[in-house]
Design a protein around this motif. Structure first.
Motif, PDB file in Angstrom:
ATOM      1  N   ILE A  97      -4.894  -4.522  -3.059  1.00 12.54           N
ATOM      2  CA  ILE A  97      -4.201  -4.588  -1.765  1.00 12.54           C
ATOM      3  C   ILE A  97      -5.102  -4.012  -0.676  1.00 12.54           C
ATOM      4  O   ILE A  97      -5.192  -4.547   0.429  1.00 12.54           O
ATOM      5  CB  ILE A  97      -2.860  -3.829  -1.833  1.00 12.54           C
ATOM      6  CG1 ILE A  97      -1.947  -4.493  -2.885  1.00 12.54           C
ATOM      7  CG2 ILE A  97      -2.165  -3.817  -0.480  1.00 12.54           C
ATOM      8  CD1 ILE A  97      -0.662  -3.727  -3.155  1.00 12.54           C
TER       9      ILE A  97
ATOM     10  N   ARG B  40      -6.315  -5.829   2.615  1.00  9.29           N
ATOM     11  CA  ARG B  40      -6.085  -5.248   3.938  1.00  9.29           C
ATOM     12  C   ARG B  40      -7.384  -5.201   4.730  1.00  9.29           C
ATOM     13  O   ARG B  40      -7.424  -5.525   5.904  1.00  9.29           O
ATOM     14  CB  ARG B  40      -5.496  -3.839   3.810  1.00  9.29           C
ATOM     15  CG  ARG B  40      -4.910  -3.352   5.130  1.00  9.29           C
ATOM     16  CD  ARG B  40      -4.383  -1.961   5.024  1.00  9.29           C
ATOM     17  NE  ARG B  40      -5.477  -1.002   4.917  1.00  9.29           N
ATOM     18  CZ  ARG B  40      -5.304   0.285   4.624  1.00  9.29           C
ATOM     19  NH1 ARG B  40      -4.105   0.743   4.369  1.00  9.29           N
ATOM     20  NH2 ARG B  40      -6.330   1.105   4.559  1.00  9.29           N
TER      21      ARG B  40
ATOM     22  N   LEU C   8      -3.622  -7.541   6.231  1.00  8.84           N
ATOM     23  CA  LEU C   8      -2.252  -7.569   5.695  1.00  8.84           C
ATOM     24  C   LEU C   8      -2.085  -6.454   4.673  1.00  8.84           C
ATOM     25  O   LEU C   8      -3.029  -6.110   3.982  1.00  8.84           O
ATOM     26  CB  LEU C   8      -1.980  -8.911   5.005  1.00  8.84           C
ATOM     27  CG  LEU C   8      -2.082 -10.156   5.865  1.00  8.84           C
ATOM     28  CD1 LEU C   8      -2.102 -11.398   4.996  1.00  8.84           C
ATOM     29  CD2 LEU C   8      -0.908 -10.211   6.842  1.00  8.84           C
ATOM     30  N   ARG C   9      -0.884  -5.929   4.586  1.00  9.99           N
ATOM     31  CA  ARG C   9      -0.663  -4.913   3.569  1.00  9.99           C
ATOM     32  C   ARG C   9       0.761  -4.929   3.058  1.00  9.99           C
ATOM     33  O   ARG C   9       1.673  -5.367   3.736  1.00  9.99           O
ATOM     34  CB  ARG C   9      -1.006  -3.528   4.107  1.00  9.99           C
ATOM     35  CG  ARG C   9      -0.154  -3.120   5.292  1.00  9.99           C
ATOM     36  CD  ARG C   9      -0.617  -1.816   5.857  1.00  9.99           C
ATOM     37  NE  ARG C   9      -0.647  -0.779   4.815  1.00  9.99           N
ATOM     38  CZ  ARG C   9      -1.094   0.448   5.038  1.00  9.99           C
ATOM     39  NH1 ARG C   9      -1.534   0.784   6.235  1.00  9.99           N
ATOM     40  NH2 ARG C   9      -1.091   1.350   4.087  1.00  9.99           N
ATOM     41  N   TRP C  10       0.907  -4.496   1.842  1.00  8.17           N
ATOM     42  CA  TRP C  10       2.230  -4.357   1.239  1.00  8.17           C
ATOM     43  C   TRP C  10       2.136  -3.272   0.170  1.00  8.17           C
ATOM     44  O   TRP C  10       1.031  -2.925  -0.256  1.00  8.17           O
ATOM     45  CB  TRP C  10       2.720  -5.690   0.665  1.00  8.17           C
ATOM     46  CG  TRP C  10       1.754  -6.332  -0.291  1.00  8.17           C
ATOM     47  CD1 TRP C  10       1.652  -6.081  -1.615  1.00  8.17           C
ATOM     48  CD2 TRP C  10       0.768  -7.318   0.023  1.00  8.17           C
ATOM     49  NE1 TRP C  10       0.652  -6.843  -2.149  1.00  8.17           N
ATOM     50  CE2 TRP C  10       0.090  -7.624  -1.163  1.00  8.17           C
ATOM     51  CE3 TRP C  10       0.388  -7.981   1.207  1.00  8.17           C
ATOM     52  CZ2 TRP C  10      -0.959  -8.546  -1.222  1.00  8.17           C
ATOM     53  CZ3 TRP C  10      -0.646  -8.901   1.151  1.00  8.17           C
ATOM     54  CH2 TRP C  10      -1.302  -9.178  -0.068  1.00  8.17           C
TER      55      TRP C  10
END
Ligand code: SF4
Ligand code: SF4
Lengths: 445, 220
Positions: free
Chosen positions: B97, B101, B106-108
């Motif tokens: 992740i 990023r 983007l991140r989660w």
């Protein structure tokens, strides 16, 4: 099977002793013609399909030939391997490397000849494989492209080429010439006391026919005439455009296909028809309803309806009223009309209007097994033993419904059922939906 | 080359080159397909939006129709286990992740390591089963070529090396991690050239058929 009683071929085939070869051109030319044809069909859509295949083998599980034999050569996507090879070597995004590094060998004539069996004898173009493929690949359209190449190379099975060639010369694959049509109409009209208009100058509806009906099921001519009288339509048959079967399409003969389609289109335009009705014939529906405008080069100036669509339309409009026929029936959806043609609701509306007890063969209408006779396969006699094996699957499916009456709306399917019935001494005969309707017309006053 | 330098190479220049080749390769392959001639369908559609409706195939074809399940469902499920396990391990693991990023912003939230390892294990076991199926089924053996086996290998390698690095099996951690990342680099490089490309072509091939069948009102 006596679907096609053929007289001696007078076409290019007669000079060659080999059963599956037409023409006398040298081998190198055959190959060249096949490749030119392949390249013509290898546009973006075919390319996408050939690129997308993940070799998962699921298509085999949907194909009656594989299911009944367990022989991997009947895997649908394998049937077009030569086309795929030609694509990879000559067209695809990496074709340059394939050629440079010799990773894909050129297709050979011997390969094409050995694939003839897979491209013609063991594919009815029924389209079941296209419904299981996780990539959504429309395999029958690739089989058709392969057939185009085979026909260009003069490599159509003789039994299929003979009726195709005959249709090209006489306008009908089974000898249902204009004269024969006229005789049949006169006879049927007399026998069934119904007027059958032929060659009217003007009519709203041009009705066409399959030569299988003219030669084998002439009662269907009376059936359509009775229905048209019942609904009070302005209609006609035309001797310059009656034959709806299209063997050019089946054999992969583009020119023959075009000529047959144009005869119908021109006849419809000549009588100023608003609607052309296609008979109970599967591939006829494909050829005119879905390919006709593409052959013509623009939208057709009339509507094209399969006979079952027309009947349902007339029922909906209240012009066609039926007596009840409460027998238990099951309906064999012809592949090219339902699965690949999009007409599965209309026949069911008709069964409802008949008050019949309809017992479906598959959960989704149109997903039943193919009868095994489509795509020209029924004409190819050396493939009969294989055809009986796949027919057995169909027979079981019909039996499982427990219905008393088997109905279809394709005369080619009927022919296949008749033949299979005789072979297996089966007690079911496929009935024509049109004829059932014609036999149950309510009294009109 | 020792562990540290392999690791630097794999996540530095090799990774960048892999992404560049992948991007270029995808563009090349798509262009090569879509630059070819397209025929216009002049037939009258079944109804105005029937073609659009057919596009539901893009989702619906992800699960076999009732009529086919008896014959295909088992291996479909194994295929799904492989794909889902792979996706969970790839998209759920915190270091992955972080990488995404850094690349896309983007991140989660990540999943616990144990779940990741389980998912990767299920995926690897399914892949082995799928290979066994490919080798033993006459239909699959006939269809299979270099692409099928090589793709299997480059798909399997990051899973195994990742698991080994995670559990500290085999070589030292840096070397294992270097091998893991390098194997992923190879996967990215190979993606546009073989069957891995189905992850992109899938939408187009399903969509093309869906539009054509939908136009006819035929079942998709
Ligand atoms: S179209 Fe029908 S007969 Fe032909 S390969 Fe597909 S499933 Fe088999
Ligand atoms: S089902 Fe589709 S993707 Fe799988 S092998 Fe057949 S054509 Fe290829």
């Amino acid at each position: 099977m006596s679907a096609t009683t053929i007289d001696t071929a007078t076409g290019p085939g007669k000079l060659e002793p080999s059963a599956g070869r037409q023409g006398t051109f040298p081998d190198a030319k055959r190959l060249e013609y096949a490749m030119t044809s392949f390249l013509q069909d290898l546009g973006a859509t075919a390319a996408l399909y050939l690129e997308a295949c993940v070799h998962c083998g699921q298509c085999a599980e949907a194909c009656h030939y594989y299911v009944q034999t367990g022989d991997p050569k009947y895997t649908p996507i394998w049937k077009i391997e030569p086309l795929k090879k030609a694509y990879k070597r000559h067209v695809g995004p990496f074709s340059f490397f394939y050629r440079l590094l010799g990773l894909k060998k050129a297709v050979t004539l011997a390969e094409l000849e050995s694939w003839q069996e897979l491209i013609y004898d063991s594919c009815t173009m029924c389209g079941r494989c296209a419904l299981v493929c996780p990539m959504g690949i429309d395999i029958p359209s690739l089989v058709l492209a392969a057939r185009h190449g085979m026909q260009a190379a003069g490599l159509v099975p003789r039994d299929l080429w003979e009726p195709t060639d005959r249709a090209n010369r006489e306008g009908s694959p089974l000898g249902a010439t204009k004269e024969v049509l006229k005789e049949r109409i006169a006879w049927v009209s007399d026998e069934h006391s119904v007027e059958i208009p032929l060659d009217r100058d003007r009519a709203d509806v041009l009705v066409t026919v399959s030569s299988v009906e003219i030669m084998k099921y002439p009662t269907s001519l009376a059936a359509i005439a009775k229905v048209m009288r019942h609904v009070g339509a302005s209609w006609t048959f035309r001797s310059d455009g009656y034959e709806a079967t299209n063997f050019g399409l089946l054999a992969g003969d583009r020119k023959g296909q075009r000529d047959a389609t144009m005869r119908l289109i021109n006849a419809a335009i000549a009588v100023n028809a608003k609607v052309v009705i296609l008979p109970e014939c599967g591939h006829a529906y494909q050829a005119l309803r879905w390919v006709g405008a593409n052959v013509y080069g623009k939208a057709l100036p009339f509507r094209v309806l399969h006979i079952s669509e027309f009947l349902a339309q007339e029922i909906r409009a209240g012009r066609l009223t039926l007596k009840t026929d409460p027998r238990s029936m099951t309906f064999h959806d012809p592949c090219q009309v339902a699965r690949r043609g999009g007409v599965s609701g209309a026949p069911r509306e008709i069964f409802r209007a008949l008050g019949a007890d309809l017992r479906e063969m598959s959960r989704t209408p149109g997903l039943n097994w193919c009868c095994g006779g489509g795509g020209g396969v029924i004409t190819v006699h050396h493939a009969d033993p294989l055809r009986y094996r796949v027919f057995h699957l169909k027979m079981q499916q019909v039996e499982e419904t427990g219905a008393d009456v088997l109905v279809s709306s394709c005369s080619n399917c009927r022919l296949t059922f008749d033949d299979g019935q005789a072979h297996f001494h089966w007690d079911k005969t496929a009935q024509s939906l049109l004829e059932i309707v014609a036999n149950n017309l309510a009294e009109t006053h | 080359m020792n562990g540290a330098s392999l690791l630097d190479f794999a996540r530095g220049p090799a990774f960048e080159a892999a992404l560049a080749i992948m991007t270029f390769g995808i563009a090349w392959r798509l262009a090569g397909i879509f630059a070819l001639a397209r025929s216009v369908d002049r037939s009258e559609p079944r109804s105005r939006f029937s073609g659009l409706r057919g596009l539901r195939i893009i989702l619906s074809r992800s699960w076999p129709r009732a009529e086919f399940r008896e014959r295909v469902l088992e291996w479909d499920i194994v295929g799904y286990l492989f794909h889902i396990g792979y996706a969970v391990a790839f998209l759920g693991y915190a270091p992955h992740i972080l990488l995404i990023r850094n690349l896309f912003g983007l991140r989660w939230p990540g999943l616990p390591g144990g779940i990741i390892a389980f998912a990767a294990g299920v995926s690897a076991a399914s892949l082995l089963a799928l290979l066994g199926h490919r080798l033993s089924s006459p239909v699959l053996r006939q269809l299979s070529n270099f692409d099928d086996y090589f793709t299997w290998l480059v798909t399997f390698a990051p899973l195994v090396t990742g698991l080994m690095a995670y559990y500290g099996i085999g070589a030292d951690f840096q070397l294992m991690l270097g091998l893991h990342i390098f194997s992923a680099d190879i996967l990215f490089v190979w993606l546009p050239f073989g069957k891995l490309m189905h992850v992109i072509l899938l939408v187009f091939s399903r969509g093309t058929t869906g539009a054509a069948y939908g136009r006819r009102g035929a079942p998709v």
